[in-house]
Design a protein around this motif. Structure first.
Motif, PDB file in Angstrom:
ATOM      1  N   THR A   1       0.824  -1.212   0.000  1.00 18.95           N
ATOM      2  CA  THR A   1       0.000   0.000   0.000  1.00 18.95           C
ATOM      3  C   THR A   1       0.859   1.264   0.000  1.00 18.95           C
ATOM      4  N   GLY A   2       2.164   1.095   0.036  1.00 18.10           N
ATOM      5  CA  GLY A   2       3.045   2.265   0.045  1.00 18.10           C
ATOM      6  C   GLY A   2       3.104   2.977   1.384  1.00 18.10           C
ATOM      7  N   CYS A   3       2.783   2.282   2.465  1.00 17.48           N
ATOM      8  CA  CYS A   3       2.698   2.961   3.771  1.00 17.48           C
ATOM      9  C   CYS A   3       4.052   3.207   4.415  1.00 17.48           C
ATOM     10  N   LEU A   4       5.083   2.550   3.914  1.00 18.51           N
ATOM     11  CA  LEU A   4       6.433   2.779   4.412  1.00 18.51           C
ATOM     12  C   LEU A   4       6.650   2.321   5.854  1.00 18.51           C
ATOM     13  N   SER A   5       5.747   1.484   6.370  1.00 23.87           N
ATOM     14  CA  SER A   5       5.986   0.918   7.710  1.00 23.87           C
ATOM     15  C   SER A   5       7.319   0.186   7.728  1.00 23.87           C
TER      16      SER A   5
ATOM     17  N   ALA B   1      10.129   2.676   7.931  1.00 16.07           N
ATOM     18  CA  ALA B   1      10.162   3.340   9.242  1.00 16.07           C
ATOM     19  C   ALA B   1      10.858   2.453  10.269  1.00 16.07           C
ATOM     20  N   VAL B   2      10.456   1.186  10.312  1.00 17.36           N
ATOM     21  CA  VAL B   2      11.038   0.321  11.344  1.00 17.36           C
ATOM     22  C   VAL B   2      12.467  -0.075  10.984  1.00 17.36           C
TER      23      VAL B   2
ATOM     24  N   SER C   1      14.289   7.204   8.960  1.00 17.85           N
ATOM     25  CA  SER C   1      14.853   7.970   7.846  1.00 17.85           C
ATOM     26  C   SER C   1      14.581   7.222   6.557  1.00 17.85           C
ATOM     27  N   LEU C   2      13.922   7.877   5.626  1.00 16.45           N
ATOM     28  CA  LEU C   2      13.628   7.188   4.363  1.00 16.45           C
ATOM     29  C   LEU C   2      14.900   6.958   3.571  1.00 16.45           C
TER      30      LEU C   2
ATOM     31  N   VAL D   1      10.765   1.893  -0.948  1.00 25.04           N
ATOM     32  CA  VAL D   1       9.525   1.639  -1.673  1.00 25.04           C
ATOM     33  C   VAL D   1       9.457   2.626  -2.836  1.00 25.04           C
TER      34      VAL D   1
ATOM     35  N   HIS E   1       2.929   0.370  -5.681  1.00 24.75           N
ATOM     36  CA  HIS E   1       4.144   0.568  -4.885  1.00 24.75           C
ATOM     37  C   HIS E   1       4.960  -0.719  -4.877  1.00 24.75           C
TER      38      HIS E   1
ATOM     39  N   PHE F   1       6.442  -5.914  10.245  1.00 21.22           N
ATOM     40  CA  PHE F   1       5.631  -4.692  10.274  1.00 21.22           C
ATOM     41  C   PHE F   1       4.765  -4.536   9.020  1.00 21.22           C
TER      42      PHE F   1
END
Lengths: 633, 158
Positions: free
Chosen positions: B13-17, B20-21, B31-32, B39, B48, B125
């Protein structure tokens, strides 16, 4: 400061185009307000002078993240957008942006931005790795929110930037102007988009490579994992029904509960028919859930309509159903493709569908009842379900043409312009739209809309409709029509919500979780480095923020009985559905007074008591509301 | 048995969880840019794609590394990076077919997925299960079943 916060906010004076970095308040203050709603409220309370009007240069628009924004905590996408409400004129207006914006603002080097003044020409703000600049937006002014996002990204040359933008609705200062973020999410409620429009601030773009630190990363990850697991456990959690774009697939439950706002709340049972068609439409559509930053739910969705007159249309919508109901279903439009397309149009215009749509739905009802003639509608046939007419009225509102002149001023003004029984039909509280559902099926949620200190909005969710709070003792849904138990529910849930909204997390990730308060206290502690925050302190923080939002209203002209400024339609019993025959009218005044008593707010004036304010450390507010002399005693 | 990362972009879904973790775990901050998992998105289509080190069996990064800093682990399950040997030449980043090797601007050394000591946080995650950590023998199952379902559906309607 160990972690969570970046440590500074950006102040933008639009009148002279100056930008200034300001340090966040000291830790002693942060610990009292946390961030998000708490800090935004503190800034607005202190800076917006009494007597200021929403469109005055002195009004502020505050974008504020919380210490958990941008961390692995679930739903850590929140950025509060707060202002002196354009909808009520005397409360705060509070919206929430999601997507990647809040996290990216911190990665770009700021916890928040405060806008003040009025720019002589349209501008947008670009923040990148600790540097901020205002840029000319003359060429973008007039573009819709989605076009704006694309143009701004191209202009700054950063395709992965996150953009919050107003649309033509905010530019034209229409009631209900919101801020659209990343094409899916709107900070609605309070007309912050219209206030920004009056300030000629078109957009904010943020991108950065900085990190959001945690004081104890390993423990924070442990809490984040437990929180995520618990979100999906138990029937009271809200996450399971929303997960993977749940809203886009079925409205069955909402329709069956009489919760769905249809035909200006004239006949809730008709929602069942809508729900059947909606589910069919969803099966034929191509739906892709879209997750906000660090959100396991992903309630937002891209939908490509698969059938009907709008087949092939692509809408990008947030996961709540308010926009669907406000944009379409309230006017009787139930064809799924038309519903999604209309909701998308509101997003593109940067308008809260619940506000403008409530005014439009009122016109439909008045036409059906013969209160409006075809001459008055400019030839439009406002028969329930006429999607073209609903869209035409929206276009007329944008041009302030014909009936559109009044629609652009909100539902109450539209009723006043039509006159007569229109004032009985309109759906409003404090002159503006409620969260666009039919809450007459649950007196608690309804009461929550009336007593909310930020205008009708999600504040006191109570325990009978929109989510349960096991940590507050609400394990199962309470009797939705028992007026005696609602004020206590309202108090406890409002305090919790004010705390939640100060963290930087989304409410869908906060509601209905066993052990949530403990998790939130530990999450804050491990992020910032304060050690776990105990429950008693959390409750005081929530109560402090809630009381300060109330003090803000008092400062800006709240008068006794404003909480009773409710349209007859919301007080009457629904004509059909599970709540048929249940009216809150005989009880509402006593419920509000009992809420005040529990809050320690004065029954006559609605003001928080001196004792209460002092117990919350709000001594300055005591002198503001009661005069220096009395505060000194 | 060796476990491998199984990625199904259709579920992302592109949530970047994950990012993040991952970055919090490895760097102490979200930090992305420093996340080992990235992603990449086609936002207009709402699609994504999680991208990360695939721990290739014949890993180009291992082949080109002049100091043997990049190597296959003793257990054989992952490609590991020994910072005591890394000279920061970035050959590995050039050679990686996936752009999965990043450069830390502070240290000017490369970084990549280390499978979190056998329990990847990104997979834990990922609510929609776009990233899973599965035994090698089960890698094909999800995709196999999804494709088989299409056949099943077509046969049911015959």
């Amino acid at each position: 400061m160990a972690g969570g916060y970046v440590g500074r906010i950006l102040r933008v004076d639009l009148t002279n185009g100056t930008l200034r970095d300001e340090a966040l308040p000291p830790e002693s203050v942060l610990r009292q307000y946390i961030g998000g709603l708490g800090l935004a409220t503190k800034i607005l309370y202190e800076e917006v002078p009494a007597g200021a009007k929403p469109l005055d240069a002195e009004n502020r628009v505050v974008f504020m993240t919380g210490p958990l924004t941008g961390t692995p905590i679930p739903g850590s996408s929140n950025c509060v957008v707060a202002t002196l409400s354009y909808e009520t004129g005397y409360t705060m207006g509070v919206g929430h942006t999601h997507g990647r914006f809040g996290a990216m603002m911190k990665f770009a080097g700021y916890d928040g931005v405060v806008f003040q003044g009025v720019s002589p020409k349209p501008v947008y703000l670009w923040i990148n790795d600790g540097r901020a600049e205002l840029r000319d937006a003359s060429a973008i002014w007039g573009k819709d929110t989605h076009e704006t996002e694309d143009l701004v990204k191209a202009d700054v040359g950063e395709p992965e930037a996150s953009v919050s933008a107003i649309g033509p609705g905010g530019e034209s200062v229409i009631a209900g102007g919101g801020v659209e973020t990343d094409k899916y999410h709107m900070a609605a409620k309070g007309g912050s988009g219209s206030v920004l429009g009056s300030k000629r601030l078109k957009a904010l773009a943020v991108y950065g490579t900085w990190g959001v630190r945690a004081s104890d990363p390993a423990k924070l990850i442990e809490v984040a994992e437990a929180w995520r697991r618990k979100m999906f456990q138990g029937a009271m959690a809200t996450a399971p029904s929303l997960v993977g774009a749940g809203t886009s697939r079925s409205r069955d439950r909402s329709a069956a509960r009489g919760h769905l706002a249809i035909r200006n709340l004239t006949d809730p049972a008709l929602a069942l028919e809508f729900a059947v068609g909606y589910k069919e439409g969803a099966k034929k559509a191509q739906i892709r859930p879209q997750g906000c930053f660090s959100c396991p739910i992903a309630c937002s969705y891209r939908v490509e309509v698969g059938t009907g007159p709008h087949a092939g249309y692509v809408a990008t919508l947030s996961g709540g159903a308010e926009a669907l109901e406000g944009a379409a279903v309230m006017s009787g439009v139930i064809e799924p493709g038309a519903v999604w397309r209309l909701a998308d149009k509101y997003d593109r215009l940067g308008l809260e569908a619940g506000v403008v749509g409530s005014a439009i739905a009122l016109c439909f009802e008045c036409y059906e009842r013969g209160l409006l003639t075809k001459e008055q509608t400019g030839g439009l046939e406002l028969k329930w379900g006429n999607a073209e007419a609903a869209e035409s009225l929206l276009d007329m509102a944008m041009r302030r043409e014909g009936l559109g002149k009044f629609i652009a001023e909100g539902p109450l003004k539209t009723a006043q312009a039509i006159g007569g029984d229109a004032l009985s039909y309109v759906v409003h509280a404090k002159g503006t739209a409620i969260n666009c559902h039919d809450f007459r099926m649950a007196f608690g949620v309804l009461l929550g809309q009336f007593v909310s200190t930020i205008g009708p909005a999600w504040q006191a969710l109570c325990a009978d409709g929109s989510g349960l709070e096991p940590d507050l003792g609400f394990e199962t849904p309470s009797d939705p029509f028992d007026p005696t138990i609602k004020p206590r529910e309202a108090r406890l849930t409002a305090i919790k919500k004010c705390f939640d909204d100060s963290l930087g997390t989304c409410m869908f990730n906060n509601v209905g979780i066993h052990g949530y308060i403990d998790l939130a206290g530990r999450a804050l502690g491990h992020t910032i480095g304060w050690g776990a925050i105990p429950r008693e302190e959390i409750e005081v923080i929530g109560e402090r923020v809630l009381n300060l939002t109330r003090a803000f209203s008092v400062k800006h002209g709240y008068k006794p009985a404003y909480d009773l400024d409710i349209s007859p339609r919301l007080l009457e019993a629904p004509s059909s559905g599970p709540a048929k025959g249940h009216s809150i009218a005989p009880f509402v005044k006593d419920m509000i007074l009992e809420y005040y008593r529990l809050m320690d707010w004065d029954a006559e004036t609605g003001r928080p008591s001196e004792v209460k304010l002092k117990s919350l450390g709000l001594d300055k507010v005591v002198s503001d509301l009661y005069g220096n002399k009395r505060a000194g005693r | 048995m060796n476990k491998v990362l199984a990625i199904d972009a259709r579920k992302c879904t592109g949530c970047l969880s994950c990012a993040a973790v991952c970055s919090m775990l490895h760097t102490g901050a979200t930090s992305l840019t420093l996340s080992r998992v990235q992603v990449a998105s086609d936002e207009s289509r709402g699609i994504h794609v999680p991208m990360m080190c695939q721990h290739c069996e014949d890993a180009p990064c291992v082949a080109v590394c002049p100091t043997k800093a990049m190597s296959r682990s003793q257990s054989g399950g992952e490609v590991v990076l020994d910072y005591s040997q890394c000279i920061g030449c970035r050959y590995c980043a050039q050679a990686c077919p996936f752009g999965a090797i990043g450069l830390d601007p502070q240290t000017m050394k490369v970084f990549k997925c280390d499978l979190c000591d056998g329990n990847p946080a990104c997979a834990r995650f990922c609510q929609p299960q776009a990233i899973e950590f599965v035994p090698a023998t089960r890698l094909r199952l999800a995709k196999r079943n999804a494709e088989a379902q299409k056949v099943i559906d077509s046969l049911v309607s015959v």
